[in-house]
Design a protein around this motif. Sequence first.
Motif, PDB file in Angstrom:
ATOM      1  N   PHE A  44       3.759  -5.445  -2.287  1.00  0.00           N
ATOM      2  CA  PHE A  44       3.157  -5.453  -3.624  1.00  0.00           C
ATOM      3  C   PHE A  44       3.971  -4.585  -4.584  1.00  0.00           C
ATOM      4  O   PHE A  44       4.327  -5.022  -5.680  1.00  0.00           O
ATOM      5  CB  PHE A  44       1.708  -4.953  -3.519  1.00  0.00           C
ATOM      6  N   ARG A  45       4.299  -3.341  -4.125  1.00  0.00           N
ATOM      7  CA  ARG A  45       5.029  -2.425  -5.022  1.00  0.00           C
ATOM      8  C   ARG A  45       6.321  -3.041  -5.520  1.00  0.00           C
ATOM      9  O   ARG A  45       6.695  -2.896  -6.661  1.00  0.00           O
ATOM     10  CB  ARG A  45       5.377  -1.124  -4.282  1.00  0.00           C
ATOM     11  N   LYS A  46       7.023  -3.760  -4.615  1.00  0.00           N
ATOM     12  CA  LYS A  46       8.347  -4.299  -4.961  1.00  0.00           C
ATOM     13  C   LYS A  46       8.315  -5.782  -5.300  1.00  0.00           C
ATOM     14  O   LYS A  46       9.371  -6.429  -5.304  1.00  0.00           O
ATOM     15  CB  LYS A  46       9.301  -4.084  -3.776  1.00  0.00           C
TER      16      LYS A  46
ATOM     17  N   ILE B 179       7.871   3.790   9.635  1.00  0.00           N
ATOM     18  CA  ILE B 179       8.839   4.466   8.761  1.00  0.00           C
ATOM     19  C   ILE B 179       8.244   5.755   8.191  1.00  0.00           C
ATOM     20  O   ILE B 179       8.829   6.826   8.309  1.00  0.00           O
ATOM     21  CB  ILE B 179       9.269   3.514   7.610  1.00  0.00           C
ATOM     22  N   ASP B 180       7.082   5.627   7.551  1.00  0.00           N
ATOM     23  CA  ASP B 180       6.395   6.807   7.016  1.00  0.00           C
ATOM     24  C   ASP B 180       4.929   6.461   6.796  1.00  0.00           C
ATOM     25  O   ASP B 180       4.536   5.285   6.910  1.00  0.00           O
ATOM     26  CB  ASP B 180       7.064   7.318   5.722  1.00  0.00           C
ATOM     27  N   PHE B 181       4.112   7.441   6.521  1.00  0.00           N
ATOM     28  CA  PHE B 181       2.692   7.174   6.245  1.00  0.00           C
ATOM     29  C   PHE B 181       2.049   8.395   5.588  1.00  0.00           C
ATOM     30  O   PHE B 181       2.633   9.477   5.561  1.00  0.00           O
ATOM     31  CB  PHE B 181       1.923   6.753   7.504  1.00  0.00           C
TER      32      PHE B 181
ATOM     33  N   GLY C 273      11.648   5.203  -0.015  1.00  0.00           N
ATOM     34  CA  GLY C 273      10.656   5.505  -1.049  1.00  0.00           C
ATOM     35  C   GLY C 273      11.030   6.720  -1.877  1.00  0.00           C
ATOM     36  O   GLY C 273      12.200   6.934  -2.214  1.00  0.00           O
ATOM     37  N   SER C 274      10.022   7.551  -2.177  1.00  0.00           N
ATOM     38  CA  SER C 274      10.245   8.656  -3.122  1.00  0.00           C
ATOM     39  C   SER C 274      11.231   9.689  -2.572  1.00  0.00           C
ATOM     40  O   SER C 274      11.910  10.366  -3.329  1.00  0.00           O
ATOM     41  CB  SER C 274       8.920   9.325  -3.492  1.00  0.00           C
ATOM     42  N   LEU C 275      11.348   9.793  -1.252  1.00  0.00           N
ATOM     43  CA  LEU C 275      12.276  10.788  -0.668  1.00  0.00           C
ATOM     44  C   LEU C 275      13.728  10.457  -1.035  1.00  0.00           C
ATOM     45  O   LEU C 275      14.501  11.338  -1.410  1.00  0.00           O
ATOM     46  CB  LEU C 275      12.111  10.832   0.860  1.00  0.00           C
TER      47      LEU C 275
END
Length: 261
Positions: free
Chosen positions: A218-220, A174-176, A99-101
């Motif tokens: 959804f994002r991708k 993964i992340d949250f 993601g953004s990282l």
Amino acid sequence: MKKGKKLYEGKAKIIYATQDKDLVIQYFKDDATAFNNQKKTTIEGKGVLNNRISEHILSNLSQIGIKNHLVKRLNMREQIIKLVEIIPIEFIVRNVATGSLTKRLGIEDGTVLKEPLIEYCFKDDKLGDPLVAEEHIYVFEWANKKEIEKIKKMILRINDFMIGMFRGIGIKLIDFKLEFGRLKTNGKNEIILADEISPDTCRLWDSLTEKKLDKDRFRKDLGDLIPAYTEVARRLGILHEQSNVSVVNVTKLSSVKKKTK
Ligand code: 5GP
């Protein structure tokens, strides 16, 4: 519990007053948004699944001593929650870089981090929830040092618990994103976990195939969001009581309606 007037409407949830000034009703909408509201859609059944999944995770966290705002689930789409003063920070917890990282720092997607990374974003849609340093939080008095120390301890405990819970059902956490609030008890402020924890707020990858089981579908534009969220709920073991038949029915009806921007 009687639903009173609408107090707040966010991108995925609505908060209603109740006759008890300390409690509010949180309603889970089917709306999905991404990229600071530039991409919008309605995905039928998403709110029902997030309500159930978040209830399950927050109840489990209560049992290990993580105080949170959930009082009880009312129905398919609503929960009674404690009214808190939300700290205007999104706490992002990362175990694997994506993601953004990866975009921001050029780190290879999928890099396993040697320890959990906590990032802070200022909660402001107009500004696109910008990344801030811990120092910004103190300078602008969004929270004090004692509160952030308490939150960091809670975050690491929550992360440990959730990694284990998801690992047990073949999912990598993964992340949250987490949010915390101040609850006034006996004139004192207590920090508790707020908001929701669901595939809308977490990145969840199947352990074997790395298939995305979260909002990145959804994002991708990967499609099949409802089957993915349903799979998470099924693996968590929360789709087998009578009322769940209707969850499945709702999700079977899932159709993606494009909203006008
Ligand atoms: P990223 O910063 O890589 O876009 O997101 C990191 C994690 O935080 C992801 O699991 C993502 O779902 C979650 N997250 C970050 N900001 C938001 C937000 O505004 N809304 C939701 N639902 N999740 C967010």
